[in-house]
Design a protein around this motif. Structure first.
Motif, PDB file in Angstrom:
ATOM      1  N   LEU A  22       0.832  -1.208   0.000  1.00  0.00           N
ATOM      2  CA  LEU A  22       0.000   0.000   0.000  1.00  0.00           C
ATOM      3  C   LEU A  22       0.865   1.257   0.000  1.00  0.00           C
ATOM      4  O   LEU A  22       0.593   2.208  -0.743  1.00  0.00           O
ATOM      5  N   LEU A  23       1.900   1.263   0.816  1.00  0.00           N
ATOM      6  CA  LEU A  23       2.802   2.416   0.853  1.00  0.00           C
ATOM      7  C   LEU A  23       3.548   2.589  -0.467  1.00  0.00           C
ATOM      8  O   LEU A  23       3.714   3.709  -0.953  1.00  0.00           O
ATOM      9  N   ALA A  24       3.987   1.479  -1.059  1.00  0.00           N
ATOM     10  CA  ALA A  24       4.703   1.539  -2.339  1.00  0.00           C
ATOM     11  C   ALA A  24       3.787   2.069  -3.444  1.00  0.00           C
ATOM     12  O   ALA A  24       4.210   2.891  -4.271  1.00  0.00           O
ATOM     13  N   GLU A  25       2.528   1.620  -3.458  1.00  0.00           N
ATOM     14  CA  GLU A  25       1.586   2.107  -4.471  1.00  0.00           C
ATOM     15  C   GLU A  25       1.323   3.601  -4.290  1.00  0.00           C
ATOM     16  O   GLU A  25       1.261   4.345  -5.263  1.00  0.00           O
ATOM     17  N   GLN A  26       1.183   4.018  -3.043  1.00  0.00           N
ATOM     18  CA  GLN A  26       0.954   5.437  -2.761  1.00  0.00           C
ATOM     19  C   GLN A  26       2.124   6.274  -3.257  1.00  0.00           C
ATOM     20  O   GLN A  26       1.943   7.299  -3.891  1.00  0.00           O
ATOM     21  N   GLU A  27       3.314   5.801  -2.967  1.00  0.00           N
ATOM     22  CA  GLU A  27       4.508   6.562  -3.370  1.00  0.00           C
ATOM     23  C   GLU A  27       4.643   6.615  -4.884  1.00  0.00           C
ATOM     24  O   GLU A  27       4.994   7.644  -5.448  1.00  0.00           O
ATOM     25  N   LYS A  28       4.345   5.508  -5.552  1.00  0.00           N
ATOM     26  CA  LYS A  28       4.510   5.421  -7.005  1.00  0.00           C
ATOM     27  C   LYS A  28       3.431   6.188  -7.764  1.00  0.00           C
ATOM     28  O   LYS A  28       3.716   6.903  -8.715  1.00  0.00           O
ATOM     29  N   SER A  29       2.164   6.030  -7.329  1.00  0.00           N
ATOM     30  CA  SER A  29       1.068   6.597  -8.115  1.00  0.00           C
ATOM     31  C   SER A  29       0.340   7.753  -7.441  1.00  0.00           C
ATOM     32  O   SER A  29      -0.540   8.350  -8.041  1.00  0.00           O
ATOM     33  N   GLY A  30       0.661   8.027  -6.194  1.00  0.00           N
ATOM     34  CA  GLY A  30      -0.001   9.124  -5.496  1.00  0.00           C
ATOM     35  C   GLY A  30      -1.323   8.738  -4.854  1.00  0.00           C
ATOM     36  O   GLY A  30      -2.026   9.587  -4.323  1.00  0.00           O
ATOM     37  N   GLY A  31      -1.674   7.457  -4.900  1.00  0.00           N
ATOM     38  CA  GLY A  31      -2.928   6.999  -4.290  1.00  0.00           C
ATOM     39  C   GLY A  31      -2.984   5.490  -4.264  1.00  0.00           C
ATOM     40  O   GLY A  31      -2.042   4.807  -4.659  1.00  0.00           O
ATOM     41  N   ILE A  32      -4.117   4.973  -3.802  1.00  0.00           N
ATOM     42  CA  ILE A  32      -4.317   3.529  -3.716  1.00  0.00           C
ATOM     43  C   ILE A  32      -5.553   3.164  -4.527  1.00  0.00           C
ATOM     44  O   ILE A  32      -6.636   3.689  -4.295  1.00  0.00           O
ATOM     45  N   ASN A  33      -5.365   2.273  -5.482  1.00  0.00           N
ATOM     46  CA  ASN A  33      -6.460   1.795  -6.312  1.00  0.00           C
ATOM     47  C   ASN A  33      -7.043   0.549  -5.642  1.00  0.00           C
ATOM     48  O   ASN A  33      -6.501  -0.545  -5.770  1.00  0.00           O
ATOM     49  N   LEU A  34      -8.137   0.739  -4.900  1.00  0.00           N
ATOM     50  CA  LEU A  34      -8.735  -0.366  -4.153  1.00  0.00           C
ATOM     51  C   LEU A  34      -9.207  -1.496  -5.060  1.00  0.00           C
ATOM     52  O   LEU A  34      -9.054  -2.673  -4.723  1.00  0.00           O
ATOM     53  N   LYS A  35      -9.773  -1.147  -6.201  1.00  0.00           N
ATOM     54  CA  LYS A  35     -10.271  -2.171  -7.116  1.00  0.00           C
ATOM     55  C   LYS A  35      -9.131  -3.092  -7.548  1.00  0.00           C
ATOM     56  O   LYS A  35      -9.250  -4.316  -7.483  1.00  0.00           O
ATOM     57  N   ASN A  36      -8.007  -2.518  -7.954  1.00  0.00           N
ATOM     58  CA  ASN A  36      -6.853  -3.324  -8.362  1.00  0.00           C
ATOM     59  C   ASN A  36      -6.289  -4.121  -7.189  1.00  0.00           C
ATOM     60  O   ASN A  36      -5.902  -5.282  -7.339  1.00  0.00           O
ATOM     61  N   PHE A  37      -6.239  -3.496  -6.015  1.00  0.00           N
ATOM     62  CA  PHE A  37      -5.737  -4.178  -4.828  1.00  0.00           C
ATOM     63  C   PHE A  37      -6.570  -5.418  -4.530  1.00  0.00           C
ATOM     64  O   PHE A  37      -6.042  -6.519  -4.339  1.00  0.00           O
ATOM     65  N   TYR A  38      -7.893  -5.247  -4.496  1.00  0.00           N
ATOM     66  CA  TYR A  38      -8.775  -6.369  -4.184  1.00  0.00           C
ATOM     67  C   TYR A  38      -8.729  -7.437  -5.276  1.00  0.00           C
ATOM     68  O   TYR A  38      -8.770  -8.634  -4.979  1.00  0.00           O
ATOM     69  N   MET A  39      -8.635  -7.054  -6.533  1.00  0.00           N
ATOM     70  CA  MET A  39      -8.551  -8.036  -7.616  1.00  0.00           C
ATOM     71  C   MET A  39      -7.270  -8.871  -7.504  1.00  0.00           C
ATOM     72  O   MET A  39      -7.296 -10.083  -7.720  1.00  0.00           O
ATOM     73  N   ARG A  40      -6.155  -8.243  -7.148  1.00  0.00           N
ATOM     74  CA  ARG A  40      -4.901  -8.996  -6.975  1.00  0.00           C
ATOM     75  C   ARG A  40      -5.030 -10.015  -5.850  1.00  0.00           C
ATOM     76  O   ARG A  40      -4.575 -11.150  -5.961  1.00  0.00           O
ATOM     77  N   ARG A  41      -5.655  -9.621  -4.754  1.00  0.00           N
ATOM     78  CA  ARG A  41      -5.824 -10.543  -3.631  1.00  0.00           C
ATOM     79  C   ARG A  41      -6.754 -11.697  -4.017  1.00  0.00           C
ATOM     80  O   ARG A  41      -6.494 -12.847  -3.709  1.00  0.00           O
ATOM     81  N   ILE A  42      -7.855 -11.373  -4.695  1.00  0.00           N
ATOM     82  CA  ILE A  42      -8.815 -12.399  -5.121  1.00  0.00           C
ATOM     83  C   ILE A  42      -8.160 -13.402  -6.057  1.00  0.00           C
ATOM     84  O   ILE A  42      -8.286 -14.616  -5.877  1.00  0.00           O
ATOM     85  N   LEU A  43      -7.434 -12.905  -7.050  1.00  0.00           N
ATOM     86  CA  LEU A  43      -6.820 -13.795  -8.034  1.00  0.00           C
ATOM     87  C   LEU A  43      -5.685 -14.626  -7.420  1.00  0.00           C
ATOM     88  O   LEU A  43      -5.382 -15.717  -7.898  1.00  0.00           O
ATOM     89  N   ARG A  44      -5.105 -14.130  -6.361  1.00  0.00           N
ATOM     90  CA  ARG A  44      -4.002 -14.847  -5.719  1.00  0.00           C
ATOM     91  C   ARG A  44      -4.498 -15.949  -4.777  1.00  0.00           C
ATOM     92  O   ARG A  44      -3.882 -17.001  -4.675  1.00  0.00           O
ATOM     93  N   ILE A  45      -5.611 -15.722  -4.101  1.00  0.00           N
ATOM     94  CA  ILE A  45      -6.031 -16.635  -3.042  1.00  0.00           C
ATOM     95  C   ILE A  45      -7.273 -17.461  -3.387  1.00  0.00           C
ATOM     96  O   ILE A  45      -7.330 -18.652  -3.105  1.00  0.00           O
TER      97      ILE A  45
END
Length: 169
Positions: free
Chosen positions: A65-88
């Motif tokens: 979350l911190l890395a995404e904030q630093e890189k893009s200036g915010g947190i994309n919840l949709k992408n975050f949740y999709m990555r977790r769903i596809l992983r688990i």
């Protein structure tokens, strides 16, 4: 984002300890000589290894979350949740499906629904465990953490201007 390979070693060690602990519990339950009944032998505790998994997950998710904030200036919840769903979810639901099909257990509707909707830890607390794969309770805890922590993280950042996180739609 920097790859933290040392965490893989910790996870592998924790996973090995959990597997050994489960084997010893199965041996004890079946009256087979085991480490648990040997008071002079000390071996690592599987419960502590599960806690280590939770700590590592909390660290990694916060790091992401911190890395995404630093890189893009915010947190994309949709992408975050999709990555977790596809992983688990694929492996989680495969375990549920195969264990149900192969062993054909006589489970209550509540047990099935709680496990299907990522609440196997609640089923566990209600003594409605998925007996064939009892370890799924910890996956439920992780999934619920993944749902709640980013939202809490963003809320904290919005109320604390020093952190300055933004949500990206």
């Amino acid at each position: 984002m920097k790859y933290l390979k040392g965490l893989d070693t910790l996870r592998a060690l924790a996973a090995t300890i959990v597997v050994i602990d489960h084997v010893e519990i199965i041996k004890k339950d079946n009256g087979i000589h085991n480490f648990i009944d040997n008071p002079t032998l000390i071996y690592p505790d599987g419960h502590l290894s599960v806690i280590l998994f939770f700590v590592i997950s909390g660290f990694l998710i916060t790091y992401l979350l911190l890395a995404e904030q630093e890189k893009s200036g915010g947190i994309n919840l949709k992408n975050f949740y999709m990555r977790r769903i596809l992983r688990i979810w694929p492996l989680y639901y495969l375990v549920l499906f195969l264990s149900y099909i192969i062993f054909n257990p006589d489970y209550s509707l509540m047990r099935i629904l709680l496990s299907m909707f990522i609440f196997p830890n609640v089923a566990y607390a209600l003594k409605e465990t998925w007996d064939i794969s009892p370890q799924i309770w910890s996956i439920g805890v992780e999934e619920q953490f993944y749902i709640i922590w980013p939202l809490l993280f963003i809320f904290i950042s919005m109320t604390s201007p020093k952190i300055g996180l933004q949500v990206i739609n």
